[in-house]
Design a protein around this motif. Structure first.
Motif, short mmCIF file in Angstrom:
data_model
loop_
_atom_site.label_atom_id
_atom_site.label_comp_id
_atom_site.label_asym_id
_atom_site.label_seq_id
_atom_site.Cartn_x
_atom_site.Cartn_y
_atom_site.Cartn_z
N UNK A 172 -15.13 4.38 -4.78
CA UNK A 172 -16.49 3.32 -4.36
C UNK A 172 -16.12 1.82 -4.98
N UNK A 173 -15.11 1.83 -5.83
CA UNK A 173 -14.74 0.40 -6.41
C UNK A 173 -13.13 0.11 -6.18
N UNK A 174 -12.61 0.91 -5.06
CA UNK A 174 -11.14 0.71 -4.97
C UNK A 174 -10.81 -0.51 -4.16
N UNK A 175 -11.67 -0.97 -3.08
CA UNK A 175 -11.58 -1.82 -2.22
C UNK A 175 -11.32 -1.11 -0.75
N UNK A 176 -10.88 0.04 -0.77
CA UNK A 176 -10.60 0.86 0.47
C UNK A 176 -9.23 1.21 0.59
N UNK A 177 -8.84 2.21 1.48
CA UNK A 177 -7.60 2.88 1.44
C UNK A 177 -6.32 1.97 1.62
N UNK A 178 -6.62 0.91 2.46
CA UNK A 178 -5.63 0.09 2.59
C UNK A 178 -5.27 -0.79 1.32
N UNK A 179 -6.16 -1.30 0.80
CA UNK A 179 -5.79 -2.08 -0.54
C UNK A 179 -5.60 -1.27 -1.72
N UNK A 180 -6.03 0.10 -1.77
CA UNK A 180 -5.86 0.78 -2.98
C UNK A 180 -4.26 1.51 -2.63
N UNK A 181 -4.20 2.19 -1.60
CA UNK A 181 -2.95 2.98 -1.41
C UNK A 181 -1.87 2.28 -0.45
N UNK A 182 -2.17 1.80 0.77
CA UNK A 182 -1.20 1.04 1.67
C UNK A 182 -0.69 -0.13 1.27
N UNK A 183 -1.23 -0.61 0.14
CA UNK A 183 -0.85 -2.08 -0.11
C UNK A 183 0.70 -1.93 -0.81
N UNK A 184 0.97 -0.64 -1.24
CA UNK A 184 2.47 -0.47 -1.58
C UNK A 184 3.41 -0.42 -0.44
N UNK A 185 2.98 0.06 0.73
CA UNK A 185 3.82 0.16 1.67
C UNK A 185 3.92 -1.27 2.21
N UNK A 186 2.98 -2.02 2.51
CA UNK A 186 2.84 -3.44 2.60
C UNK A 186 3.98 -4.36 1.95
N UNK A 187 3.90 -3.94 0.65
CA UNK A 187 4.85 -4.86 -0.38
C UNK A 187 6.23 -4.34 0.10
N UNK A 188 6.35 -3.17 0.04
CA UNK A 188 7.87 -2.77 0.13
C UNK A 188 8.50 -3.00 1.44
N UNK A 189 7.45 -3.07 2.63
CA UNK A 189 8.37 -3.68 3.92
C UNK A 189 8.41 -5.12 3.91
N UNK A 190 7.62 -5.90 3.02
CA UNK A 190 7.89 -7.25 2.98
C UNK A 190 9.17 -7.53 2.37
#
Length: 340
Positions: free
Chosen positions: A170-188
């Motif tokens: 409820x406070x994580x900001x959503x699946x992309x912000x909480x979880x996939x942000x690691x993938x977005x970082x590693x791809x960059x």
């Protein structure tokens, strides 16, 4: 022999992991003539006292007392909403800060923190631990060496075996912000390129309560890089086979997959194929245990002036910008340009 004291704020799930890793740092750093001591605090006082006692660490009632004790570095492992003020407190004290991702709940909350760090000449390392994982490091080496040729597609997967409590979601900001942000970082980090556009879709076939707090349990994002290369980022909270983190990189000369080991959370449908033979990873802490230790070694080296910052706040916010765009696309149903 140089002595370093790290002050840890927060001993919840990931904080306890960091506490144990800090307590074990001496084994890694003794050859360099460095010893590390741990001090900690948490609002859950009795729980924190017990953790401190078990690790022979010093307990402080408040963050103010912890910082005033003369620590050499501040490690932040609290909820995301508390990160901005704790980062500022460390910067104000003139000590290097290690903070679990992200800098803030979203980009708009994070940008003022970046300005504050810059204005006060602060040193802040953000915890994107995949940058220290052996598989990702090898993939980056092979990519940089040109062994894969030019890249035509990338596929990133992050699957939790089971969802965390709904209260957290409820406070994580959503699946992309909480979880996939690691993938977005590693791809960059891997490609050295910015992601310029995201098109996202999601579904909710698990616990209805996840949808009721505004999140999805599974999502897929099509990402486009600045040179036109495309990739996909998939995340789920219900990967019953085990904790699954992989990255497939396909190039004109060769392909490489990170995370394809004996504990990968899948099985082959082909006859006579017995790979993988090991039990699956169950949690992110298990999957990235060596990487979590290595990023704290890097933080101590950063404190000692022996290395450059391996993951800056600017890096983290750049990944969060992609996550924000993905969340916006998920909500609107249209592709979203990333605000670089």
């Amino acid at each position: 022999m140089k002595e370093i004291t790290l002050g840890l704020v927060g001993v919840g799930r990931i904080g306890v992991m960091h506490a144990n890793n800090i307590a074990a740092l001496n084994q890694a750093l003794n050859p360099q003539g460095v010893t590390v001591k741990l001090a900690l605090t948490d609002v859950a006082v009795e729980h924190a006292r017990g953790i401190a006692q078990g690790l022979e660490a010093t307990f402080f009632l408040t963050v103010t007392e912890l910082i005033a004790s003369g620590i050499d570095g501040l490690v932040i492992a609290t909820g995301t909403a508390t990160h901005p003020e704790l980062i500022k407190a460390g910067v104000d004290a003139g000590i290097p800060v290690f903070c679990e991702k992200p800098v803030g709940v979203n980009v708009s909350e994070s940008l003022p923190v970046l300005e504050y760090i810059k204005a006060h000449n602060g040193t802040v390392q953000i915890g994107h631990q995949r940058r220290f994982d052996a598989g990702y490091l090898e993939a980056k080496r092979a990519y940089n060496a040109g062994e894969l040729g030019w890249i035509h597609s990338l596929r990133a997967v992050t699957g939790d075996m089971a969802p965390p409590p709904v209260e957290f979601l409820a406070t994580s900001g959503g699946l992309f912000r909480d979880c996939s942000v690691h993938d977005f970082d590693i791809l960059r980090w891997l490609t050295g390129q910015e992601i310029v556009e995201v098109y996202a879709r999601g579904s909710n076939n698990g616990d209805p309560a996840i949808g009721e707090v505004g999140d999805v349990d599974t999502a897929l994002a099509l990402v486009t890089f600045e040179d036109g290369t495309v990739g996909t980022v998939c995340a789920t909270r219900y990967n019953g086979a085990g904790h699954d983190v992989r990255l497939e990189i396909q190039g004109s000369k060769g392909s490489l997959m990170v995370g394809l080991d004996e504990k990968v959370a899948l099985r082959s449908a082909e006859q006579g194929v017995n790979f993988p033979s090991g039990g699956s990873h169950l949690t992110f802490a298990e999957r990235f245990e060596p990487a979590y230790r290595s990023e704290l070694v890097a933080f101590v080296e950063l404190i000692l002036g022996q290395r450059q910052n391996p993951c800056t706040p600017e890096d983290a916010v750049a990944a969060s910008k992609v996550a924000d765009a993905a969340q916006e696309s998920l909500e609107t149903g249209v592709p979203v340009r990333v605000k670089l």
